[in-house]
Design a protein around this motif. Structure first.
Motif, mmCIF file in Angstrom:
data_model
loop_
_atom_site.group_PDB
_atom_site.id
_atom_site.type_symbol
_atom_site.label_atom_id
_atom_site.label_comp_id
_atom_site.label_asym_id
_atom_site.label_seq_id
_atom_site.Cartn_x
_atom_site.Cartn_y
_atom_site.Cartn_z
ATOM 1 N N SER A 147 122.165 -101.001 -10.790
ATOM 2 C CA SER A 147 120.903 -100.308 -11.080
ATOM 3 C C SER A 147 119.940 -100.443 -9.902
ATOM 4 C CB SER A 147 120.255 -100.901 -12.331
ATOM 5 O OG SER A 147 121.097 -100.764 -13.451
ATOM 6 N N LEU A 148 119.224 -99.354 -9.618
ATOM 7 C CA LEU A 148 118.109 -99.370 -8.676
ATOM 8 C C LEU A 148 116.843 -99.250 -9.522
ATOM 9 C CD1 LEU A 148 119.454 -96.927 -5.924
ATOM 10 C CD2 LEU A 148 119.665 -99.423 -6.037
ATOM 11 N N VAL A 149 116.026 -100.279 -9.480
ATOM 12 C CA VAL A 149 114.851 -100.353 -10.348
ATOM 13 C C VAL A 149 113.594 -100.301 -9.488
ATOM 14 C CG1 VAL A 149 113.636 -101.724 -12.073
ATOM 15 C CG2 VAL A 149 116.141 -101.668 -12.056
ATOM 16 N N ASN A 198 109.486 -100.305 -9.663
ATOM 17 C CA ASN A 198 108.306 -100.581 -10.494
ATOM 18 C C ASN A 198 108.687 -100.751 -11.963
ATOM 19 O OD1 ASN A 198 106.788 -100.197 -8.111
ATOM 20 N ND2 ASN A 198 106.665 -97.987 -8.504
ATOM 21 N N GLY A 199 109.842 -101.404 -12.183
ATOM 22 C CA GLY A 199 110.295 -101.702 -13.537
ATOM 23 C C GLY A 199 111.056 -100.589 -14.217
ATOM 24 N N ARG A 200 111.300 -99.467 -13.505
ATOM 25 C CA ARG A 200 111.990 -98.327 -14.117
ATOM 26 C C ARG A 200 113.227 -97.980 -13.294
ATOM 27 N NH1 ARG A 200 111.575 -92.806 -13.111
ATOM 28 N NH2 ARG A 200 109.899 -93.235 -11.613
ATOM 29 N N GLU A 201 114.360 -97.801 -13.985
ATOM 30 C CA GLU A 201 115.595 -97.445 -13.281
ATOM 31 C C GLU A 201 115.499 -96.019 -12.745
ATOM 32 O OE1 GLU A 201 120.436 -97.240 -14.043
ATOM 33 O OE2 GLU A 201 119.132 -98.351 -15.436
ATOM 34 N N VAL A 202 115.926 -95.848 -11.492
ATOM 35 C CA VAL A 202 115.876 -94.533 -10.854
ATOM 36 C C VAL A 202 117.247 -94.214 -10.263
ATOM 37 C CG1 VAL A 202 113.418 -94.793 -10.293
ATOM 38 C CG2 VAL A 202 115.168 -95.448 -8.607
ATOM 39 N N PRO A 203 117.537 -92.918 -10.004
ATOM 40 C CA PRO A 203 118.794 -92.557 -9.354
ATOM 41 C C PRO A 203 118.733 -92.818 -7.856
ATOM 42 C CG PRO A 203 117.488 -90.589 -9.768
ATOM 43 C CD PRO A 203 116.745 -91.737 -10.417
ATOM 44 N N THR A 204 119.891 -92.800 -7.214
ATOM 45 C CA THR A 204 119.932 -93.005 -5.757
ATOM 46 C C THR A 204 119.189 -91.917 -5.011
ATOM 47 O OG1 THR A 204 122.064 -91.848 -5.643
ATOM 48 C CG2 THR A 204 122.127 -94.258 -5.860
ATOM 49 N N SER A 205 118.979 -90.757 -5.647
ATOM 50 C CA SER A 205 118.293 -89.638 -4.989
ATOM 51 C C SER A 205 116.770 -89.799 -4.967
ATOM 52 C CB SER A 205 118.653 -88.323 -5.698
ATOM 53 O OG SER A 205 118.296 -88.372 -7.070
ATOM 54 N N TYR A 206 116.254 -90.817 -5.617
ATOM 55 C CA TYR A 206 114.805 -91.053 -5.648
ATOM 56 C C TYR A 206 114.293 -91.304 -4.227
ATOM 57 C CZ TYR A 206 110.377 -93.507 -6.436
ATOM 58 O OH TYR A 206 109.064 -93.914 -6.399
ATOM 59 N N VAL A 207 113.137 -90.689 -3.906
ATOM 60 C CA VAL A 207 112.506 -90.899 -2.603
ATOM 61 C C VAL A 207 111.355 -91.889 -2.766
ATOM 62 C CG1 VAL A 207 111.276 -89.823 -0.684
ATOM 63 C CG2 VAL A 207 113.136 -88.584 -1.832
ATOM 64 N N PRO A 208 111.446 -93.064 -2.135
ATOM 65 C CA PRO A 208 110.421 -94.089 -2.326
ATOM 66 C C PRO A 208 109.057 -93.651 -1.775
ATOM 67 C CG PRO A 208 112.379 -94.980 -1.226
ATOM 68 C CD PRO A 208 112.532 -93.506 -1.259
ATOM 69 N N VAL A 209 108.006 -94.184 -2.396
ATOM 70 C CA VAL A 209 106.649 -93.942 -1.912
ATOM 71 C C VAL A 209 106.001 -95.291 -1.620
ATOM 72 C CG1 VAL A 209 106.430 -91.792 -3.208
ATOM 73 C CG2 VAL A 209 105.687 -93.930 -4.261
#
Length: 243
Positions: free
Chosen positions: A53-55, A57-68
């Motif tokens: 899992s990639l979490v 701010n406490g929420r699981e996100v997909p690998t395609s998520y772009v960090p801010v």
């Protein structure tokens, strides 16, 4: 990179993949503002097949998520037992894992293996074409996008490698059903059917045989059977098949 700064923490189980300075606690990582989190994780050295899992701010996100900017990121290990959806569970091993391949086959696990080095592109393509989980200690190979699925083999010791793969994937075990040489299925055979493969002493001493339906290799309970039996018994004791 010169963009948003995030704070990223890698699970202890994955520490061997990242530089020493990033192995404890959340560390600042500067991103470019457009790359996906999957790309960021791999740029730190963690092959995506090893990231669970990639979490953020406490929420699981997909690998395609772009960090801010300001994101707090956790990279967790793969949950065990790991499920590989969409195909029967079977494996492909690279040229350096021959002993592990033979032991998986001994346990009846569908395991493809080439004794020559096919190269990373060909192995990745074969993994995709046959929908096999690629097992390797080559981190570069495990980063190839065309892989069907993959897993890093952490140990260099065959007994530890086997235990780790059985614990991670929990394949169905059907000992003594596959050829350890070619992965073909075994069938019962008469002494006459395999006579041309038997030395005179073996011909006199043994009466129960099996033969590979693919390559024709003969099997019997020979001098090394006790060692093989010990491998099988340990695996069945530690990882019994679900009823």
């Amino acid at each position: 990179m010169n963009g948003p700064e995030i704070h990223l923490e890698v699970a202890p189980e994955l520490a061997l993949f990242v530089p020493h300075g990033r192995r404890s606690g959340a560390t600042p990582v500067t991103t470019d503002g457009v790359s996906t989190l999957g790309h960021v994780v791999e740029s730190l050295g963690v092959p995506l097949p090893e990231a669970g899992s990639l979490v953020v701010n406490g929420r699981e996100v997909p690998t395609s998520y772009v960090p801010v900017a300001g994101d707090q990121v956790e990279v967790r290990p793969v949950a065990r037992p790991q499920r590989v959806p969409g195909a029967p569970l079977r494996f492909l091993l690279d040229v350096h894992l021959g002993t592990l391949a033979r032991r998986l086959r001994l346990l009846g696990v569908d395991t493809a293996y080439e004794s020559t080095d096919l190269g990373d592109p060909a192995l990745a393509a074969l993994s995709a074409a046959e929908r096999r989980v690629m097992l390797s200690r080559d981190r570069g190979l495990l980063r190839r996008r065309e892989l069907w699925a993959g897993a890093y083999v952490y140990s260099t010791r065959p007994e530890e490698q086997l235990q780790d793969i059985l614990d991670r994937f929990r394949p169905e075990l059907r000992p003594w059903t596959r050829c350890t040489a070619c992965n073909g299925l075994l069938k019962e055979a008469t002494k006459d059917e395999v006579a041309d493969q038997l030395a005179s002493g073996t011909h006199r001493s043994y009466d129960v045989f099996a033969q590979c339906a693919e390559c024709g290799r003969a099997y019997w309970k020979g001098a090394h059977h006790d060692q093989l039996e010990a491998i099988v018994e340990r695996a069945l004791k530690e990882f019994p098949n679900a009823s």
